[in-house]
Scaffold this motif. Structure first.
Motif, PDB file in Angstrom:
ATOM      1  N   ALA A  27       0.776  -0.992  -0.086  1.00  0.00           N
ATOM      2  CA  ALA A  27      -0.054  -0.071   0.075  1.00  0.00           C
ATOM      3  C   ALA A  27       0.965   1.165   0.042  1.00  0.00           C
ATOM      4  O   ALA A  27       0.583   2.206  -0.653  1.00  0.00           O
ATOM      5  N   LEU A  28       1.867   1.098   0.565  1.00  0.00           N
ATOM      6  CA  LEU A  28       2.725   2.435   0.864  1.00  0.00           C
ATOM      7  C   LEU A  28       3.344   2.601  -0.562  1.00  0.00           C
ATOM      8  O   LEU A  28       3.576   3.604  -1.135  1.00  0.00           O
ATOM      9  N   ILE A  29       3.726   1.686  -1.216  1.00  0.00           N
ATOM     10  CA  ILE A  29       4.418   1.705  -2.541  1.00  0.00           C
ATOM     11  C   ILE A  29       3.344   2.372  -3.543  1.00  0.00           C
ATOM     12  O   ILE A  29       3.578   3.334  -4.285  1.00  0.00           O
ATOM     13  N   GLY A  76      -7.141   7.923 -16.697  1.00  0.00           N
ATOM     14  CA  GLY A  76      -5.981   7.530 -15.611  1.00  0.00           C
ATOM     15  C   GLY A  76      -6.147   8.017 -14.286  1.00  0.00           C
ATOM     16  O   GLY A  76      -5.749   7.390 -13.417  1.00  0.00           O
ATOM     17  N   ILE A  77      -6.613   9.339 -14.008  1.00  0.00           N
ATOM     18  CA  ILE A  77      -6.848   9.812 -12.753  1.00  0.00           C
ATOM     19  C   ILE A  77      -7.857   8.920 -11.933  1.00  0.00           C
ATOM     20  O   ILE A  77      -7.770   8.616 -10.798  1.00  0.00           O
ATOM     21  N   VAL A  78      -8.935   8.672 -12.711  1.00  0.00           N
ATOM     22  CA  VAL A  78      -9.996   7.898 -11.886  1.00  0.00           C
ATOM     23  C   VAL A  78      -9.357   6.490 -11.573  1.00  0.00           C
ATOM     24  O   VAL A  78      -9.607   6.089 -10.362  1.00  0.00           O
ATOM     25  N   LEU A  79      -8.748   5.817 -12.329  1.00  0.00           N
ATOM     26  CA  LEU A  79      -8.214   4.538 -11.888  1.00  0.00           C
ATOM     27  C   LEU A  79      -7.072   4.570 -11.069  1.00  0.00           C
ATOM     28  O   LEU A  79      -7.108   3.861  -9.993  1.00  0.00           O
ATOM     29  N   ALA A  80      -6.141   5.631 -10.943  1.00  0.00           N
ATOM     30  CA  ALA A  80      -5.179   5.728 -10.006  1.00  0.00           C
ATOM     31  C   ALA A  80      -5.581   6.158  -8.757  1.00  0.00           C
ATOM     32  O   ALA A  80      -5.452   5.582  -7.830  1.00  0.00           O
ATOM     33  N   ILE A  81      -6.767   6.969  -8.651  1.00  0.00           N
ATOM     34  CA  ILE A  81      -7.370   7.497  -7.232  1.00  0.00           C
ATOM     35  C   ILE A  81      -8.162   6.318  -6.673  1.00  0.00           C
ATOM     36  O   ILE A  81      -8.188   5.963  -5.417  1.00  0.00           O
ATOM     37  N   GLY A  82      -8.738   5.343  -7.805  1.00  0.00           N
ATOM     38  CA  GLY A  82      -9.507   4.080  -7.263  1.00  0.00           C
ATOM     39  C   GLY A  82      -8.592   3.240  -6.782  1.00  0.00           C
ATOM     40  O   GLY A  82      -8.960   2.783  -5.459  1.00  0.00           O
ATOM     41  N   VAL A  83      -7.480   2.985  -7.255  1.00  0.00           N
ATOM     42  CA  VAL A  83      -6.639   1.973  -6.642  1.00  0.00           C
ATOM     43  C   VAL A  83      -5.929   2.267  -5.224  1.00  0.00           C
ATOM     44  O   VAL A  83      -5.679   1.273  -4.221  1.00  0.00           O
ATOM     45  N   VAL A  84      -5.841   3.699  -5.043  1.00  0.00           N
ATOM     46  CA  VAL A  84      -5.193   4.076  -3.846  1.00  0.00           C
ATOM     47  C   VAL A  84      -6.350   4.002  -2.775  1.00  0.00           C
ATOM     48  O   VAL A  84      -6.120   3.748  -1.456  1.00  0.00           O
ATOM     49  N   HIS A  85      -7.473   4.209  -3.159  1.00  0.00           N
ATOM     50  CA  HIS A  85      -8.857   4.196  -2.263  1.00  0.00           C
ATOM     51  C   HIS A  85      -9.090   2.881  -1.735  1.00  0.00           C
ATOM     52  O   HIS A  85      -9.343   2.388  -0.458  1.00  0.00           O
ATOM     53  N   VAL A 103       0.855   4.116  -2.789  1.00  0.00           N
ATOM     54  CA  VAL A 103       0.684   5.590  -2.571  1.00  0.00           C
ATOM     55  C   VAL A 103       1.790   6.359  -2.800  1.00  0.00           C
ATOM     56  O   VAL A 103       1.612   7.510  -3.514  1.00  0.00           O
ATOM     57  N   ALA A 104       2.769   5.944  -2.712  1.00  0.00           N
ATOM     58  CA  ALA A 104       4.219   6.552  -3.387  1.00  0.00           C
ATOM     59  C   ALA A 104       4.183   6.709  -4.871  1.00  0.00           C
ATOM     60  O   ALA A 104       4.488   8.084  -5.449  1.00  0.00           O
ATOM     61  N   ILE A 105       3.569   5.844  -5.573  1.00  0.00           N
ATOM     62  CA  ILE A 105       3.542   5.878  -7.187  1.00  0.00           C
ATOM     63  C   ILE A 105       2.481   6.979  -7.647  1.00  0.00           C
ATOM     64  O   ILE A 105       2.779   7.890  -8.113  1.00  0.00           O
ATOM     65  N   TRP A 106       1.570   7.086  -6.491  1.00  0.00           N
ATOM     66  CA  TRP A 106       0.392   7.819  -6.975  1.00  0.00           C
ATOM     67  C   TRP A 106       0.959   9.228  -6.746  1.00  0.00           C
ATOM     68  O   TRP A 106       0.838  10.254  -7.364  1.00  0.00           O
ATOM     69  N   ILE A 107       1.637   9.503  -5.543  1.00  0.00           N
ATOM     70  CA  ILE A 107       2.200  10.897  -5.265  1.00  0.00           C
ATOM     71  C   ILE A 107       3.130  11.157  -6.248  1.00  0.00           C
ATOM     72  O   ILE A 107       3.099  12.498  -6.684  1.00  0.00           O
ATOM     73  N   ALA A 108       4.051  10.462  -6.694  1.00  0.00           N
ATOM     74  CA  ALA A 108       5.003  10.571  -7.546  1.00  0.00           C
ATOM     75  C   ALA A 108       4.408  11.146  -8.887  1.00  0.00           C
ATOM     76  O   ALA A 108       4.681  12.185  -9.508  1.00  0.00           O
ATOM     77  N   GLY A 109       3.341  10.581  -9.229  1.00  0.00           N
ATOM     78  CA  GLY A 109       2.405  10.931 -10.274  1.00  0.00           C
ATOM     79  C   GLY A 109       1.850  12.204 -10.363  1.00  0.00           C
ATOM     80  O   GLY A 109       1.832  12.958 -11.452  1.00  0.00           O
ATOM     81  N   LEU A 110       1.337  12.689  -9.267  1.00  0.00           N
ATOM     82  CA  LEU A 110       0.785  13.846  -9.072  1.00  0.00           C
ATOM     83  C   LEU A 110       1.861  14.907  -9.160  1.00  0.00           C
ATOM     84  O   LEU A 110       1.764  15.984  -9.874  1.00  0.00           O
ATOM     85  N   VAL A 111       3.088  14.715  -8.567  1.00  0.00           N
ATOM     86  CA  VAL A 111       4.344  15.552  -8.673  1.00  0.00           C
ATOM     87  C   VAL A 111       4.477  15.897 -10.261  1.00  0.00           C
ATOM     88  O   VAL A 111       4.806  17.062 -10.648  1.00  0.00           O
ATOM     89  N   MET A 112       4.505  14.546 -10.976  1.00  0.00           N
ATOM     90  CA  MET A 112       4.866  14.813 -12.302  1.00  0.00           C
ATOM     91  C   MET A 112       3.860  15.544 -13.108  1.00  0.00           C
ATOM     92  O   MET A 112       4.175  16.039 -14.220  1.00  0.00           O
ATOM     93  N   ILE A 113       2.487  15.220 -12.858  1.00  0.00           N
ATOM     94  CA  ILE A 113       1.413  16.068 -13.431  1.00  0.00           C
ATOM     95  C   ILE A 113       1.518  17.582 -13.045  1.00  0.00           C
ATOM     96  O   ILE A 113       1.505  18.368 -13.964  1.00  0.00           O
ATOM     97  N   ALA A 114       1.997  17.728 -11.898  1.00  0.00           N
ATOM     98  CA  ALA A 114       1.978  19.414 -11.489  1.00  0.00           C
ATOM     99  C   ALA A 114       3.276  19.990 -12.170  1.00  0.00           C
ATOM    100  O   ALA A 114       3.215  21.108 -12.400  1.00  0.00           O
ATOM    101  N   THR A 115       4.479  19.169 -12.478  1.00  0.00           N
ATOM    102  CA  THR A 115       5.460  19.914 -13.179  1.00  0.00           C
ATOM    103  C   THR A 115       5.669  19.614 -14.582  1.00  0.00           C
ATOM    104  O   THR A 115       6.685  19.615 -15.016  1.00  0.00           O
ATOM    105  N   SER A 116       4.487  19.300 -15.218  1.00  0.00           N
ATOM    106  CA  SER A 116       4.349  18.827 -16.573  1.00  0.00           C
ATOM    107  C   SER A 116       4.970  20.103 -17.608  1.00  0.00           C
ATOM    108  O   SER A 116       5.528  19.697 -18.580  1.00  0.00           O
ATOM    109  N   SER A 117       4.531  21.220 -17.068  1.00  0.00           N
ATOM    110  CA  SER A 117       4.748  22.486 -17.799  1.00  0.00           C
ATOM    111  C   SER A 117       6.507  22.596 -17.842  1.00  0.00           C
ATOM    112  O   SER A 117       7.199  23.308 -18.955  1.00  0.00           O
ATOM    113  N   MET A 118       6.905  22.084 -16.798  1.00  0.00           N
ATOM    114  CA  MET A 118       8.588  22.128 -16.755  1.00  0.00           C
ATOM    115  C   MET A 118       9.356  21.051 -17.502  1.00  0.00           C
ATOM    116  O   MET A 118      10.377  21.114 -17.882  1.00  0.00           O
TER     117      MET A 118
END
Length: 468
Positions: free
Chosen positions: A23-25, A346-355, A27-42
């Motif tokens: 579960a920790l892994i 992708g977002i719906v599936l990612a948040i679903g698995v974390v849930h 969640v870590a992948i989900w957070i890393a994905g959010l960081v990549m989405i937030a920094t996609s412009s860079m």
């Protein structure tokens, strides 16, 4: 510092069982994905690719330890599924595929099909020159009048169609009309704010409201009525401020009628009929949902089918002659539209698995214990959405409030806050990113001239929500 963090994880690794560690892994992948989405412009890495990667890898890891997760989250349902048979690795995978995974696929598919239908409607109308009526309404050299008219049109249309599509359409129109780049930056900022505010007003104007509507968390009428005044204020205040930065008159570039005689032979009345069918059909979708209780995407497909038939009838002469133009065919399956659909899925599936790992239940309990105030949560959602795309931010916060009753304040507050947060830096708004790409606007300029006013407007809207 990094060495200390690694040492801490290594020291506590053996204290975690297999389920908690996996579960920790995830969640870590989900957070890393959010960081990549937030920094996609860079980083220049596509957001849709990050979302799809996060969602797919998360479910692969989940099913590898499926027995532990299922027995932790769904023990009684799994026992009923077995029906007295012995639990096996194959049985648990079948249970996950049929009873857990498919549920989130269905939620994502509802959103994607609705977007596909509505964007096809927009494309049919656009290819037949139906939106050129808006261009005729903008025949004025008064800069402030032009700004308010663009804002009003964008706000109204984006409340009935996908706000990203409307933003792109209006930005292209603005680019054709206004030759001065400095003026386009001001007008474009007003268009983005109007699109985000208009999209937040209704359940069909933005994927966020559509997500809530599909899952039965809100009703269309209550949602729009409660957000009407805050969204209008959040749109009008920055627009008024932007109007002060414009001169009295602005130079425009005009093209004469007929609207686009080079790519369609439709008459004005035919285009008007198609526009009424398309827009009127979109207005009917909430009523369709209320009457039939069926998913909104079916109503959107019904409207699409009617408009498509009208389109074929209106263009039958083109189909029977050599005048058939390739542009008449809907181009909805273009690259940019596919990106949005894949991103949503992708977002719906990612948040679903974390849930399904139980992480959101734990985090919700922590917020209830330490924060326990929905207005603070709304402020947190707005802050996150300034840099992280509003759809992923909203769905994440909605999942934290998963047990809230229908039409609960938290849903409207989070939806409104995330939409307004996307107006602050443009980074959290797909409409804002489209403007940045088209006009090469820097975040610093935008915040100095627009973003801070968007914060003030958001706060006023929050006060209105609190009062009413």
């Amino acid at each position: 510092m990094a060495i200390k963090i690694i040492s801490f994880i290594f020291a506590h690794y053996k204290q975690l069982d297999d389920e908690a560690f996996m579960a920790l892994i995830i969640v870590a992948i989900w957070i890393a994905g959010l960081v990549m989405i937030a920094t996609s412009s860079m980083t220049k890495i596509n957001r849709a690719a990050c979302a799809i990667f996060t969602g797919t890898v998360g479910w692969v890891l989940y099913i590898c330890y499926g027995t532990d997760f299922v027995m932790s989250q769904h023990p009684s349902e799994y026992i009923d599924f077995l029906g007295g048979a012995n639990p096996t690795s194959v049985a648990v995978k079948e249970y996950i595929a049929q009873n857990i995974y498919l549920k989130y696929v269905g939620r994502g598919a509802e959103l994607v099909i609705f977007l596909l239908a509505t964007m096809t409607i927009v494309e049919i109308l656009n290819n037949n020159g139906c939106f050129d009526f808006f261009r005729e309404l903008l025949k004025t050299r008064n800069s402030k009048k032009l700004l308010w008219m663009m804002t009003l049109i964008t706000f109204v249309v984006s409340a009935n169609m996908d706000n990203l599509t409307v933003t792109t359409m209006m930005l292209v129109l603005m680019h054709e009309l206004i030759p001065n780049r400095r003026h386009r930056m001001v007008y474009g900022s007003a268009i983005v704010i109007a699109a985000n505010c208009g999209g937040a007003l209704t359940v069909i104007g933005d994927p966020v409201g559509l997500f809530l509507w599909n899952k039965g968390a809100v009703t269309a009428t209550s949602y729009s009525l409660s957000l009407a005044l805050p969204c209008v204020v959040a749109c009008l205040l920055p627009t008024w401020w932007l109007s002060r930065q414009l001169p009295e008159h602005v130079d425009l570039q005009w093209t004469s009628m007929p609207y686009r005689g080079d790519d369609t032979n439709l008459k004005v009345w035919q285009r008007l009929v198609m526009l009424i069918v398309g827009i009127g059909g979109l207005w009917f979708i909430p009523s369709f949902r209320s009457i039939t209780k069926l998913s909104p995407f079916l109503g959107a497909l019904c409207v699409l089918s009617v408009l498509w038939i009208v389109n074929e009838i209106m263009n039958r002469k083109l189909m029977n002659t050599d005048q058939m133009i390739q542009r008449r065919t809907p181009r909805v399956l273009q690259y940019g539209v596919l990106q949005l659909m894949l991103y949503v899925m992708g977002i719906v599936l990612a948040i679903g698995v974390v849930h399904e790992t139980g992480f959101f239940s734990w985090l919700s309990a922590q917020l209830d214990h330490y924060v326990h105030h929905i207005w603070v949560v709304g402020g947190m959602a707005a802050a996150v959405s300034t840099v992280l795309e509003t759809f992923s931010t909203s769905v994440s916060f909605f999942t934290l409030e998963n047990n809230a009753p229908e039409n609960a304040l938290c849903y409207r507050l989070i939806s409104y806050s995330c939409a307004m947060g996307g107006n602050v830096l443009m980074l959290g708004s797909m409409s804002g990113l489209a403007l940045m790409k088209m006009e090469h606007i820097h975040v610093g300029w935008y915040f100095k001239n627009v973003g801070w006013m968007a914060i003030v407007a958001w706060m006023l809207g929050m006060m209105l929500l609190w009062l009413f």
